[in-house]
Design an enzyme around this catalytic site. Structure first.
Site, PDB file in Angstrom:
ATOM      1  N   ILE A   1       0.837  -1.203   0.000  1.00  0.00           N
ATOM      2  CA  ILE A   1       0.000   0.000   0.000  1.00  0.00           C
ATOM      3  C   ILE A   1       0.870   1.251   0.000  1.00  0.00           C
ATOM      4  O   ILE A   1       0.562   2.242  -0.667  1.00  0.00           O
ATOM      5  CB  ILE A   1      -0.944   0.005   1.219  1.00  0.00           C
ATOM      6  CG1 ILE A   1      -1.905  -1.180   1.151  1.00  0.00           C
ATOM      7  CG2 ILE A   1      -1.731   1.316   1.301  1.00  0.00           C
ATOM      8  CD1 ILE A   1      -2.703  -1.393   2.426  1.00  0.00           C
ATOM      9  N   CYS A   2       1.963   1.207   0.742  1.00  0.00           N
ATOM     10  CA  CYS A   2       2.804   2.394   0.933  1.00  0.00           C
ATOM     11  C   CYS A   2       3.230   3.075  -0.368  1.00  0.00           C
ATOM     12  O   CYS A   2       3.104   4.298  -0.475  1.00  0.00           O
ATOM     13  CB  CYS A   2       4.021   2.041   1.784  1.00  0.00           C
ATOM     14  SG  CYS A   2       3.589   1.423   3.427  1.00  0.00           S
ATOM     15  N   PRO A   3       3.724   2.339  -1.375  1.00  0.00           N
ATOM     16  CA  PRO A   3       4.161   3.061  -2.570  1.00  0.00           C
ATOM     17  C   PRO A   3       3.020   3.735  -3.315  1.00  0.00           C
ATOM     18  O   PRO A   3       3.241   4.731  -4.003  1.00  0.00           O
ATOM     19  CB  PRO A   3       4.836   1.985  -3.426  1.00  0.00           C
ATOM     20  CG  PRO A   3       4.300   0.696  -2.933  1.00  0.00           C
ATOM     21  CD  PRO A   3       4.003   0.902  -1.473  1.00  0.00           C
TER      22      PRO A   3
ATOM     23  N   ILE B   1       2.792   7.103  -1.416  1.00  0.00           N
ATOM     24  CA  ILE B   1       3.994   7.910  -1.623  1.00  0.00           C
ATOM     25  C   ILE B   1       4.024   8.456  -3.047  1.00  0.00           C
ATOM     26  O   ILE B   1       4.287   9.644  -3.266  1.00  0.00           O
ATOM     27  CB  ILE B   1       5.259   7.083  -1.309  1.00  0.00           C
ATOM     28  CG1 ILE B   1       5.253   6.642   0.159  1.00  0.00           C
ATOM     29  CG2 ILE B   1       6.516   7.875  -1.648  1.00  0.00           C
ATOM     30  CD1 ILE B   1       6.254   5.540   0.475  1.00  0.00           C
TER      31      ILE B   1
END
Length: 179
Positions: free
Chosen positions: A50-52, A55
């Site tokens: 999920i993080c990328p 970001i």
């Protein structure tokens, strides 16, 4: 957890700002962007799923934040070397226009109160901080749910009006007037 009206804690963190050899790293502090709004967002871990997406979206919308006099700062508790490796290996992160802060000792995340009680990683926390260093908005998501970058922009717009903004208000719409 720190909240509205609290002051952003002092910090000095190593960050990744470039992929260019010899220019990859830069120290960033709570005083690095005087007179600007800060949008500080944390993600749990590098090399995750999920993080990328979050970001990269902050990266795509970076110009919108800059147009509002706001500096985006992304952070996790990974090292600056891990941030650099991830940026080099993930196509969506290679050209990020904002610093990736390495809160390796978890000092800022601890001071903000955003560490997950069981996992020890940062929650998906977002802080909007005014030019005087005062936290004006906080949003925290569970580890499994990504945040909405357009909502962060909408709230920043509302805060910058210094007026009363109704539900679902968008920039350019009328604010509420007290009779």
């Amino acid at each position: 957890m720190l909240t509205i009206g609290d002051t952003l804690p002092d910090f000095v963190l190593q960050s990744v700002v470039s992929l260019e050899k010899g220019k990859e790293f830069q120290e960033v502090t709570h005083q690095s962007f005087p007179g600007q709004w800060l949008v500080l967002f944390y993600w749990p871990m590098d090399f995750t799923f999920i993080c990328p997406t979050e970001i990269a979206e902050f990266g795509r919308r970076n110009r919108d934040f800059q147009d509002r006099g706001a500096q985006v700062l992304g952070a996790s508790t990974d090292t600056h070397f891990v941030h650099l490796a991830w940026r080099r290996s993930h196509e969506d992160l290679k050209a990020l226009p904002f610093p990736m802060l390495a809160d390796t000792r978890r000092e800022l995340a601890s001071a903000l109160g955003i560490l997950h009680k069981q996992e020890g990683v940062a929650l998906r926390a977002t802080f909007i901080v005014d030019p005087e260093g005062v936290i004006r908005w906080v949003s925290v998501n569970d580890l499994s749910v990504g945040r909405s970058v357009p909502e962060v922009l909408r709230v920043l717009d509302g805060l910058q009006t210094d007026e009363l903004c109704p539900c679902n208000w968008e920039k350019g719409e009328p604010t509420l007037q007290v009779a």
